[in-house]
Design a protein around this motif. Structure first.
Motif, mmCIF file in Angstrom:
data_model
loop_
_atom_site.group_PDB
_atom_site.id
_atom_site.type_symbol
_atom_site.label_atom_id
_atom_site.label_comp_id
_atom_site.label_asym_id
_atom_site.label_seq_id
_atom_site.Cartn_x
_atom_site.Cartn_y
_atom_site.Cartn_z
ATOM 1 N N SER A 1 1.131 -1.617 0.103
ATOM 2 C CA SER A 1 0.198 -0.039 -0.332
ATOM 3 C C SER A 1 0.672 1.332 -0.392
ATOM 4 C CB SER A 1 -0.651 -0.245 1.248
ATOM 5 O OG SER A 1 -0.311 0.165 2.410
ATOM 6 N N ASN A 2 1.990 0.786 0.548
ATOM 7 C CA ASN A 2 2.732 2.433 0.766
ATOM 8 C C ASN A 2 4.553 2.220 0.937
ATOM 9 O OD1 ASN A 2 3.165 4.671 1.921
ATOM 10 N ND2 ASN A 2 3.134 4.019 3.928
ATOM 11 N N ALA A 3 4.552 1.778 -0.592
ATOM 12 C CA ALA A 3 5.872 0.465 -1.059
ATOM 13 C C ALA A 3 7.167 1.746 -1.316
ATOM 14 C CB ALA A 3 5.745 -0.417 -2.084
ATOM 15 N N GLN A 4 8.013 1.707 -0.967
ATOM 16 C CA GLN A 4 8.984 2.395 -1.399
ATOM 17 C C GLN A 4 10.093 1.590 -1.654
ATOM 18 O OE1 GLN A 4 9.162 6.260 1.022
ATOM 19 N NE2 GLN A 4 11.251 5.636 1.448
ATOM 20 N N ASN A 5 11.278 1.565 -2.788
ATOM 21 C CA ASN A 5 12.400 1.490 -3.184
ATOM 22 C C ASN A 5 12.116 -0.523 -2.960
ATOM 23 O OD1 ASN A 5 13.730 3.971 -3.436
ATOM 24 N ND2 ASN A 5 14.106 3.469 -2.070
ATOM 25 N N VAL A 6 11.441 -0.653 -3.424
ATOM 26 C CA VAL A 6 11.190 -2.193 -3.175
ATOM 27 C C VAL A 6 11.258 -2.566 -4.524
ATOM 28 C CG1 VAL A 6 9.801 -4.685 -2.869
ATOM 29 C CG2 VAL A 6 9.319 -2.465 -1.287
ATOM 30 N N TYR A 7 11.589 -1.962 -5.371
ATOM 31 C CA TYR A 7 11.451 -2.840 -7.033
ATOM 32 C C TYR A 7 12.368 -2.458 -7.378
ATOM 33 C CZ TYR A 7 12.025 -3.373 -11.840
ATOM 34 O OH TYR A 7 11.781 -4.216 -12.871
ATOM 35 N N LYS A 8 12.858 -1.007 -6.724
ATOM 36 C CA LYS A 8 14.571 -0.643 -7.445
ATOM 37 C C LYS A 8 16.077 -0.799 -6.369
ATOM 38 C CE LYS A 8 16.356 3.958 -6.809
ATOM 39 N NZ LYS A 8 16.012 5.747 -6.713
ATOM 40 N N VAL A 9 15.811 -2.091 -5.359
ATOM 41 C CA VAL A 9 16.634 -2.667 -4.702
ATOM 42 C C VAL A 9 16.611 -3.993 -5.330
ATOM 43 C CG1 VAL A 9 15.281 -2.919 -3.025
ATOM 44 C CG2 VAL A 9 17.344 -3.754 -2.637
ATOM 45 N N PHE A 10 15.763 -4.716 -5.971
ATOM 46 C CA PHE A 10 15.501 -5.469 -7.123
ATOM 47 C C PHE A 10 16.269 -5.538 -8.566
ATOM 48 C CE2 PHE A 10 13.762 -8.113 -10.079
ATOM 49 C CZ PHE A 10 14.090 -9.532 -9.811
ATOM 50 N N ALA A 11 15.863 -4.942 -9.100
ATOM 51 C CA ALA A 11 16.552 -4.362 -10.173
ATOM 52 C C ALA A 11 18.201 -4.091 -10.013
ATOM 53 C CB ALA A 11 15.401 -3.117 -10.272
ATOM 54 N N GLU A 12 18.031 -3.681 -8.367
ATOM 55 C CA GLU A 12 19.848 -3.172 -9.075
ATOM 56 C C GLU A 12 20.424 -4.411 -8.746
ATOM 57 O OE1 GLU A 12 21.362 -0.772 -9.996
ATOM 58 O OE2 GLU A 12 23.729 -1.472 -8.499
ATOM 59 N N LEU A 13 19.911 -5.326 -7.910
ATOM 60 C CA LEU A 13 21.010 -6.360 -7.830
ATOM 61 C C LEU A 13 21.017 -7.945 -8.577
ATOM 62 C CD1 LEU A 13 22.515 -8.154 -5.355
ATOM 63 C CD2 LEU A 13 19.946 -9.394 -5.349
ATOM 64 N N ALA A 14 19.656 -7.412 -9.508
ATOM 65 C CA ALA A 14 20.177 -8.646 -11.127
ATOM 66 C C ALA A 14 20.735 -7.643 -12.307
ATOM 67 C CB ALA A 14 18.525 -8.411 -11.432
ATOM 68 N N ARG A 15 21.002 -6.414 -11.744
ATOM 69 C CA ARG A 15 22.090 -5.967 -12.877
ATOM 70 C C ARG A 15 22.988 -6.062 -12.260
ATOM 71 N NH1 ARG A 15 25.533 -1.676 -13.403
ATOM 72 N NH2 ARG A 15 25.190 -1.021 -11.233
ATOM 73 N N ARG A 16 23.382 -6.608 -11.081
ATOM 74 C CA ARG A 16 24.878 -6.088 -10.945
ATOM 75 C C ARG A 16 25.559 -7.675 -10.788
ATOM 76 N NH1 ARG A 16 27.076 -2.445 -5.169
ATOM 77 N NH2 ARG A 16 26.511 -1.142 -5.814
ATOM 78 N N THR A 17 24.291 -8.554 -10.334
ATOM 79 C CA THR A 17 24.681 -10.123 -10.096
ATOM 80 C C THR A 17 24.598 -10.986 -11.985
ATOM 81 O OG1 THR A 17 22.183 -10.174 -10.780
ATOM 82 C CG2 THR A 17 23.746 -11.486 -8.724
ATOM 83 N N ALA A 18 24.616 -9.259 -12.855
ATOM 84 C CA ALA A 18 24.147 -9.792 -14.543
ATOM 85 C C ALA A 18 26.031 -8.687 -14.545
ATOM 86 C CB ALA A 18 23.571 -9.144 -14.923
ATOM 87 N N VAL A 19 26.018 -8.099 -13.521
ATOM 88 C CA VAL A 19 28.252 -7.427 -14.229
ATOM 89 C C VAL A 19 29.289 -8.246 -13.890
ATOM 90 C CG1 VAL A 19 29.257 -5.239 -13.723
ATOM 91 C CG2 VAL A 19 27.130 -5.768 -14.622
ATOM 92 N N TYR A 20 29.044 -9.245 -12.390
ATOM 93 C CA TYR A 20 29.663 -9.862 -11.888
ATOM 94 C C TYR A 20 29.702 -11.077 -12.859
ATOM 95 C CZ TYR A 20 29.787 -8.125 -6.813
ATOM 96 O OH TYR A 20 30.266 -7.375 -6.233
ATOM 97 N N GLN A 21 28.888 -11.664 -13.816
ATOM 98 C CA GLN A 21 28.783 -12.624 -14.179
ATOM 99 C C GLN A 21 29.270 -12.719 -15.402
ATOM 100 O OE1 GLN A 21 27.605 -15.316 -12.829
ATOM 101 N NE2 GLN A 21 28.368 -16.341 -14.642
ATOM 102 N N ALA A 22 29.121 -11.167 -16.478
ATOM 103 C CA ALA A 22 29.743 -11.319 -17.644
ATOM 104 C C ALA A 22 30.991 -10.382 -17.361
ATOM 105 C CB ALA A 22 28.462 -10.376 -18.077
#
Ligand code: GTP
Ligand code: MG
Length: 231
Positions: free
Chosen positions: A188-209
């Motif tokens: 109901s009041n979500a703040q930064n929940v998607y942002k943190v997930f998206a950044e972690l997905a990005r970082r795992t890809a960078v670590y991998q690649a």
């Protein structure tokens, strides 16, 4: 370890870790709803339902799991887990941790939970064999910012520093220090929940690649193989 099957599908395991009641299940639930209803459906979409194994109280008994598929690269799937935070489930958390590619540590911002947060962080460090940051990207949520007088970003950074999960500025992997997000996990009041997930997905890809599964050392120039022309 990121896994790739015969048909080229890529599976990345992301884990929400933190003390009991910090908001891990709520965060994944909100992530599921935000991506399903299209509010933040640009990059990923959930496939199937969220699996939750919980007690009647709502506290996690085993784990939660949601699977999210990248929209741009449909062969990439994120398997998102939460651990059961209650102290007694420590052996179980160790099992759930196996094969994790990236971690979101969920702090409970209530001041009476500081010790529980630190104990949970110490346990994670131990389970991760001190490979946080170097081999395993980690981001942090300071959750429940809607409650009075919450812990803030800089206070949490100080705790991370004391626990060795925040590298000094002269360290070559400094840029991979956890970003600390002040969050509200409630839908109901979500703040930064998607942002943190998206950044972690990005970082795992960078670590991998770029780092072959480890934090890339960006202080050195990237060496190209001899047959690749230097543009
Ligand atoms: N006010 C407020 N309450 C929250 C927030 N996030 C979670 N909660 C509440 O905190 C309680 C615990 O949340 P859960 O998501 O079950 O916590 P958990 O980390 O999964 O707990 P375990 O499964 O026991 O490890 C629930 O009543 C949630 O509604 C938040 O950002 N703000
Ligand atoms: Mg839970």
């Amino acid at each position: 370890m990121v896994r790739i099957n015969k048909s080229g599908e890529v599976f990345v395991k992301l884990l929400y870790w933190g003390c009991a009641g910090s908001g891990k299940t709520t965060a994944v639930d909100t992530l599921y709803r935000l991506t399903k209803d299209g509010t933040f459906g640009k990059d990923v979409t959930p496939t199937g339902n969220l699996t939750k194994i919980a007690m009647a109280s709502g506290s996690t008994l085993y784990f939660d799991r949601g699977i999210f598929q990248s929209k741009k690269q449909q062969k990439i799937f994120y398997h998102v887990y939460t651990v059961a935070g209650q102290a007694r489930f420590s052996p179980l958390r160790k099992k759930i941790f196996l094969g994790t590619d990236g971690v979101i540590f969920v702090f409970d911002a209530q001041r009476n939970r500081i010790e529980d947060n630190i104990n949970s962080l110490k346990e994670l460090k131990n389970v991760a064999a001190n490979k946080l940051i170097t081999d395993l990207p980690i981001l942090v949520m300071v959750n429940k910012q809607d409650l009075p007088n919450p812990l803030n970003k800089s206070e949490v950074e100080e705790i991370l520093r004391q626990e060795g999960v925040f590298l000094p500025t002269d360290h070559k992997l400094y840029i991979w220090n956890p970003i600390v997000y002040e969050t509200i996990a409630l839908y109901s009041n979500a703040q930064n929940v998607y942002k943190v997930f998206a950044e972690l997905a990005r970082r795992t890809a960078v670590y991998q690649a770029m780092g072959d599964g480890k934090a890339p050392d960006t202080s050195k120039p990237i060496k190209l193989p001899p047959d690749v022309p230097d543009l």
